[in-house]
Design an enzyme around this catalytic site. Sequence first.
Site, PDB file in Angstrom:
ATOM      1  N   GLU A 122       0.821  -1.216   0.000  1.00  0.00           N
ATOM      2  CA  GLU A 122       0.000   0.000   0.000  1.00  0.00           C
ATOM      3  C   GLU A 122       0.856   1.268   0.000  1.00  0.00           C
ATOM      4  O   GLU A 122       0.376   2.341   0.366  1.00  0.00           O
ATOM      5  CB  GLU A 122      -0.950   0.016   1.218  1.00  0.00           C
ATOM      6  CG  GLU A 122      -1.898  -1.150   1.324  1.00  0.00           C
ATOM      7  CD  GLU A 122      -2.949  -1.241   0.204  1.00  0.00           C
ATOM      8  OE1 GLU A 122      -2.957  -0.366  -0.682  1.00  0.00           O
ATOM      9  OE2 GLU A 122      -3.728  -2.204   0.209  1.00  0.00           O
ATOM     10  N   HIS A 145      -7.269  -3.480   9.537  1.00  0.00           N
ATOM     11  CA  HIS A 145      -8.574  -4.054   9.220  1.00  0.00           C
ATOM     12  C   HIS A 145      -9.423  -4.079  10.492  1.00  0.00           C
ATOM     13  O   HIS A 145      -9.929  -5.134  10.888  1.00  0.00           O
ATOM     14  CB  HIS A 145      -8.385  -5.452   8.624  1.00  0.00           C
ATOM     15  CG  HIS A 145      -7.513  -5.469   7.401  1.00  0.00           C
ATOM     16  ND1 HIS A 145      -6.919  -6.610   6.901  1.00  0.00           N
ATOM     17  CD2 HIS A 145      -7.137  -4.456   6.557  1.00  0.00           C
ATOM     18  CE1 HIS A 145      -6.216  -6.307   5.819  1.00  0.00           C
ATOM     19  NE2 HIS A 145      -6.320  -5.005   5.598  1.00  0.00           N
TER      20      HIS A 145
HETATM   21  O1  2HA Z   1      -4.404  -3.625   2.144  1.00  0.00           O
HETATM   22  O2  2HA Z   1      -3.638  -4.683   4.431  1.00  0.00           O
HETATM   23  O3  2HA Z   1      -1.799  -6.869   3.009  1.00  0.00           O
HETATM   24  C1  2HA Z   1      -3.422  -4.594   2.097  1.00  0.00           C
HETATM   25  C2  2HA Z   1      -2.983  -4.948   3.447  1.00  0.00           C
HETATM   26  C3  2HA Z   1      -1.713  -5.653   3.583  1.00  0.00           C
HETATM   27 ZN    ZN Z   2      -5.547  -3.869   4.073  1.00  0.00          ZN
END
Ligand code: 2HA
Ligand code: ZN
Length: 285
Positions: A128, A153
């Site tokens: 990213e 996340h």
């Molecule tokens: O958005 O969070 O793999 C991709 C991640 C890392």
């Molecule tokens: Zn991610």
Amino acid sequence: MINESEINILIINNSVKSAPFVKEMIAATYNMWRLGWDERNGGNISYLLNEEEVTPYLDVKHPVRTSILDFPVPELANKYFIVTGSGKYFKNVKDNPEDCLGIIRVDTTGHKIDILWGFADGGKPTSELPSHFMSHIARLKVDQNHRIIMHNHATNILAMTFTHDLNEKSFTKTLWQMCTECIVVFPDGVGILPWMVPGTDEIGQRTAEKMADHRLVIWPFHGIFGAGTTMDETFGLIETAEKAAQIYTIISSHQGGIKQVITDKELEDLAKAFGVTPIEGVLTI
Ligand code: 2HA
Ligand code: ZN
């Protein structure tokens, strides 16, 4: 027998691990994993460093490797960052910082990065990186003390992108209503992108556009980006939004439904009491 330059590398590698910014990266990644926000290799952090912070630990004149950026960032020329590595697991950073983290410097043209330390197993910065770099550029334009971009996340934020409409204003208002602290911690609300393929320059561009007005940007069905001036502040920002989303998820599934909320007038009183200005168009007084 090891030669003098190998000894120097050993000394450098050991001392980098004791640098305060490495310790901060280790603590943040471990805490995010512990909270369940960074399963497998999910999540990434980049932390803008001053040259003076780096030079006590590193010989910045001798990069280990150089790699070409496919999205030039002349705005970040000569800037140093410590970043999490592509494919690395947050739970492993504390035991293996030199594999999981890297200290990089954007070159004078903004077309290449020098890897100065880390990514020891031949790794590279987070997938990213476009979103991180473009968001740093956007935040530095509005906040000269800006230093951190953090992605994870966060479970309940992610869940809420299924159960709440994705209108930025109503999403922001719901979060503000969930905990008294929220409007004080993020009066600038949340930006929300449409669902997009992660890791691309395009999602980087769109995230950065939102970062001009919001330090929190939600990627539906994926996670959240946060920006801040310190690791604690950025972590706390995401933590507060995540707590609000957790309350939302708990009360949404409560059989008795919602009986009362913090009113818009009360939210306005809060903002006044704490000297923050809520973004326009959310409260209706
Ligand atoms: O958005 O969070 O793999 C991709 C991640 C890392
Ligand atoms: Zn991610």
